[in-house]
Write a protein that holds these residues in place. Structure first.
Motif, PDB file in Angstrom:
ATOM      1  N   ASP A  85      -4.296   6.177   2.940  1.00  0.00           N
ATOM      2  CA  ASP A  85      -4.815   5.458   4.109  1.00  0.00           C
ATOM      3  C   ASP A  85      -3.684   4.815   4.899  1.00  0.00           C
ATOM      4  OD1 ASP A  85      -7.355   6.206   3.296  1.00  0.00           O
ATOM      5  OD2 ASP A  85      -7.919   4.213   2.552  1.00  0.00           O
ATOM      6  N   ALA A  86      -2.683   4.272   4.194  1.00  0.00           N
ATOM      7  CA  ALA A  86      -1.534   3.648   4.857  1.00  0.00           C
ATOM      8  C   ALA A  86      -0.721   4.676   5.637  1.00  0.00           C
ATOM      9  CB  ALA A  86      -0.657   2.934   3.834  1.00  0.00           C
ATOM     10  N   ILE A  87      -0.574   5.862   5.090  1.00  0.00           N
ATOM     11  CA  ILE A  87       0.155   6.932   5.778  1.00  0.00           C
ATOM     12  C   ILE A  87      -0.547   7.270   7.094  1.00  0.00           C
ATOM     13  CG2 ILE A  87       0.732   9.394   5.641  1.00  0.00           C
ATOM     14  CD1 ILE A  87       1.281   8.864   2.590  1.00  0.00           C
ATOM     15  N   LYS A  88      -1.861   7.319   7.077  1.00  0.00           N
ATOM     16  CA  LYS A  88      -2.626   7.596   8.316  1.00  0.00           C
ATOM     17  C   LYS A  88      -2.459   6.463   9.324  1.00  0.00           C
ATOM     18  CE  LYS A  88      -6.085  10.270   5.821  1.00  0.00           C
ATOM     19  NZ  LYS A  88      -7.416  10.216   5.223  1.00  0.00           N
ATOM     20  N   ARG A  89      -2.535   5.211   8.854  1.00  0.00           N
ATOM     21  CA  ARG A  89      -2.351   4.069   9.764  1.00  0.00           C
ATOM     22  C   ARG A  89      -0.950   4.075  10.365  1.00  0.00           C
ATOM     23  NH1 ARG A  89      -5.666   1.615   5.913  1.00  0.00           N
ATOM     24  NH2 ARG A  89      -3.860   0.946   4.697  1.00  0.00           N
ATOM     25  N   ARG A  90       0.042   4.417   9.553  1.00  0.00           N
ATOM     26  CA  ARG A  90       1.426   4.454  10.053  1.00  0.00           C
ATOM     27  C   ARG A  90       1.559   5.493  11.160  1.00  0.00           C
ATOM     28  NH1 ARG A  90       6.573   7.173   8.580  1.00  0.00           N
ATOM     29  NH2 ARG A  90       8.248   5.705   9.111  1.00  0.00           N
ATOM     30  N   ASN A  94       0.817  -1.216   0.000  1.00  0.00           N
ATOM     31  CA  ASN A  94       0.000   0.000   0.000  1.00  0.00           C
ATOM     32  C   ASN A  94       0.848   1.262   0.000  1.00  0.00           C
ATOM     33  OD1 ASN A  94      -2.472  -1.333   0.081  1.00  0.00           O
ATOM     34  ND2 ASN A  94      -2.495  -1.424   2.306  1.00  0.00           N
ATOM     35  N   ALA A  95       1.983   1.213   0.717  1.00  0.00           N
ATOM     36  CA  ALA A  95       2.835   2.394   0.826  1.00  0.00           C
ATOM     37  C   ALA A  95       4.256   1.963   1.159  1.00  0.00           C
ATOM     38  CB  ALA A  95       2.311   3.341   1.911  1.00  0.00           C
ATOM     39  N   ALA A  96       5.210   2.747   0.677  1.00  0.00           N
ATOM     40  CA  ALA A  96       6.613   2.544   0.999  1.00  0.00           C
ATOM     41  C   ALA A  96       7.091   3.762   1.776  1.00  0.00           C
ATOM     42  CB  ALA A  96       7.423   2.367  -0.272  1.00  0.00           C
ATOM     43  N   PHE A  97       7.732   3.491   2.890  1.00  0.00           N
ATOM     44  CA  PHE A  97       8.261   4.571   3.731  1.00  0.00           C
ATOM     45  C   PHE A  97       9.779   4.577   3.580  1.00  0.00           C
ATOM     46  CE2 PHE A  97       4.229   3.017   5.506  1.00  0.00           C
ATOM     47  CZ  PHE A  97       3.458   4.146   5.280  1.00  0.00           C
ATOM     48  N   ASN A  98      10.512   4.993   4.558  1.00  0.00           N
ATOM     49  CA  ASN A  98      11.967   5.051   4.428  1.00  0.00           C
ATOM     50  C   ASN A  98      12.591   3.652   4.369  1.00  0.00           C
ATOM     51  OD1 ASN A  98      14.520   6.326   4.317  1.00  0.00           O
ATOM     52  ND2 ASN A  98      14.762   6.028   6.513  1.00  0.00           N
ATOM     53  N   THR A  99      12.339   2.857   5.412  1.00  0.00           N
ATOM     54  CA  THR A  99      12.913   1.504   5.463  1.00  0.00           C
ATOM     55  C   THR A  99      11.840   0.433   5.617  1.00  0.00           C
ATOM     56  OG1 THR A  99      13.240   1.649   7.860  1.00  0.00           O
ATOM     57  CG2 THR A  99      15.092   2.326   6.450  1.00  0.00           C
ATOM     58  N   VAL A 146       7.582  -1.007   4.517  1.00  0.00           N
ATOM     59  CA  VAL A 146       6.432  -0.970   3.625  1.00  0.00           C
ATOM     60  C   VAL A 146       5.228  -1.516   4.381  1.00  0.00           C
ATOM     61  CG1 VAL A 146       7.755  -1.205   1.488  1.00  0.00           C
ATOM     62  CG2 VAL A 146       6.896  -3.251   2.624  1.00  0.00           C
ATOM     63  N   GLU A 147       4.045  -1.015   4.022  1.00  0.00           N
ATOM     64  CA  GLU A 147       2.800  -1.572   4.545  1.00  0.00           C
ATOM     65  C   GLU A 147       2.118  -2.333   3.423  1.00  0.00           C
ATOM     66  OE1 GLU A 147      -0.812   0.428   6.713  1.00  0.00           O
ATOM     67  OE2 GLU A 147      -1.372  -0.181   4.673  1.00  0.00           O
ATOM     68  N   CYS A 148       1.676  -3.546   3.751  1.00  0.00           N
ATOM     69  CA  CYS A 148       0.940  -4.372   2.797  1.00  0.00           C
ATOM     70  C   CYS A 148      -0.476  -4.586   3.311  1.00  0.00           C
ATOM     71  CB  CYS A 148       1.608  -5.732   2.635  1.00  0.00           C
ATOM     72  SG  CYS A 148       3.265  -5.655   1.966  1.00  0.00           S
ATOM     73  N   GLY A 149      -1.433  -4.522   2.414  1.00  0.00           N
ATOM     74  CA  GLY A 149      -2.805  -4.878   2.736  1.00  0.00           C
ATOM     75  C   GLY A 149      -3.067  -6.289   2.249  1.00  0.00           C
ATOM     76  N   VAL A 150      -3.812  -7.049   3.048  1.00  0.00           N
ATOM     77  CA  VAL A 150      -4.136  -8.425   2.674  1.00  0.00           C
ATOM     78  C   VAL A 150      -5.631  -8.631   2.824  1.00  0.00           C
ATOM     79  CG1 VAL A 150      -3.698 -10.875   3.080  1.00  0.00           C
ATOM     80  CG2 VAL A 150      -1.904  -9.198   3.565  1.00  0.00           C
ATOM     81  N   SER A 151      -6.265  -9.143   1.775  1.00  0.00           N
ATOM     82  CA  SER A 151      -7.662  -9.560   1.871  1.00  0.00           C
ATOM     83  C   SER A 151      -7.694 -11.079   1.796  1.00  0.00           C
ATOM     84  CB  SER A 151      -8.523  -8.936   0.765  1.00  0.00           C
ATOM     85  OG  SER A 151      -8.058  -9.324  -0.506  1.00  0.00           O
ATOM     86  N   VAL A 152      -8.567 -11.661   2.609  1.00  0.00           N
ATOM     87  CA  VAL A 152      -8.674 -13.115   2.708  1.00  0.00           C
ATOM     88  C   VAL A 152     -10.089 -13.506   2.298  1.00  0.00           C
ATOM     89  CG1 VAL A 152      -8.474 -15.112   4.241  1.00  0.00           C
ATOM     90  CG2 VAL A 152      -7.026 -13.089   4.626  1.00  0.00           C
ATOM     91  N   TRP A 153     -10.180 -14.442   1.376  1.00  0.00           N
ATOM     92  CA  TRP A 153     -11.464 -14.871   0.839  1.00  0.00           C
ATOM     93  C   TRP A 153     -11.619 -16.360   1.073  1.00  0.00           C
ATOM     94  CZ3 TRP A 153     -14.359 -10.937  -1.288  1.00  0.00           C
ATOM     95  CH2 TRP A 153     -13.675  -9.735  -1.477  1.00  0.00           C
TER      96      TRP A 153
END
Length: 149
Positions: free
Chosen positions: A137-142, A76-81, A83-90
Motif C-alpha cells: 500500500d505504501a508503494i502505491k501511495r509513494r 510501512n516501507a523503506a525506499f532508497n533514501t 521511509v513512509e510511516c503510518g500513524v493511527s491516533v486514538w
C-alpha cells in the motif's frame, strides 16, 4: 520489552491544546503525528530524519479536553533514501476507558547524514501478511505522491 518496529506515544489534551468548543486543534494532532512518526523513522534509519510530507490526514472523531490521545506509528516501507510511516491516533476517555479511533495519517521522512546530504536507508524486513500489505500500500501511495510533485 519495547518493540523497535512500533512507537506508541500518549498525550493528555489540555485547555491550551483545544479550541473554544473544547476540541483539540487539528494542528496539534498533526504535530503529535509528526513527532510519533519521526521516532519510528529515526529508529528504523538509526540516524537523522526530516519530514518530507504528511499526507492523507483523516480526522475521524473529535478529541476533547481531558481525554488522552494515543498515537501509534510504524514504518510501512523503506525506499532508497526515505521511509513512509503510518500513524493511527486514538482518543481515550480516562473516566470510562472507552477508546475510539480519532485520526490517521501517513508521513514520509528522508534520511540525512551529518552534513545534511541524503543517505540510503536500511531495508525494511516484512515478516507478516499485514506488514507485506502495508508495504505494498505504501508503494502505491509513494507512486501517487511522486506523480503529483
Amino acid at each position: 520489552m519495547i518493540n523497535p518496529k512500533e512507537v506508541e506515544m500518549t498525550q493528555i489534551v489540555l485547555p491550551q491544546n483545544a479550541n473554544a468548543l473544547g476540541n483539540v486543534f487539528g494542528g496539534q494532532i498533526m504535530s503529535w503525528i509528526d513527532i510519533c512518526a519521526a521516532v519510528a523513522a529515526q529508529r528504523h534509519c538509526r540516524g537523522i530524519v526530516v519530514t518530507a510530507s504528511i499526507d492523507a490526514v483523516n480526522f475521524i472523531a473529535p478529541v476533547l479536553v481531558g481525554h488522552n490521545v494515543i498515537l501509534k506509528s510504524r514504518v510501512n516501507a523503506a525506499f532508497n533514501t526515505s521511509v513512509e510511516c503510518g500513524v493511527s491516533v486514538w482518543k481515550e476517555d480516562p473516566l470510562t476507558g472507552d477508546i475510539t479511533k480519532a485520526a490517521k495519517a501517513y508521513a514520509t521522512f528522508v534520511a540525512l547524514d551529518r552534513t545534511g546530504q541524503k543517505r540510503k536507508v536500511p531495508e525494511l524486513v516484512c515478516e507478516t501478511k499485514d506488514e507485506k500489505r502495508r508495504e505494498q500500500d505504501a508503494i502505491k501511495r509513494r507512486a501517487q505522491r511522486l506523480a503529483t510533485r
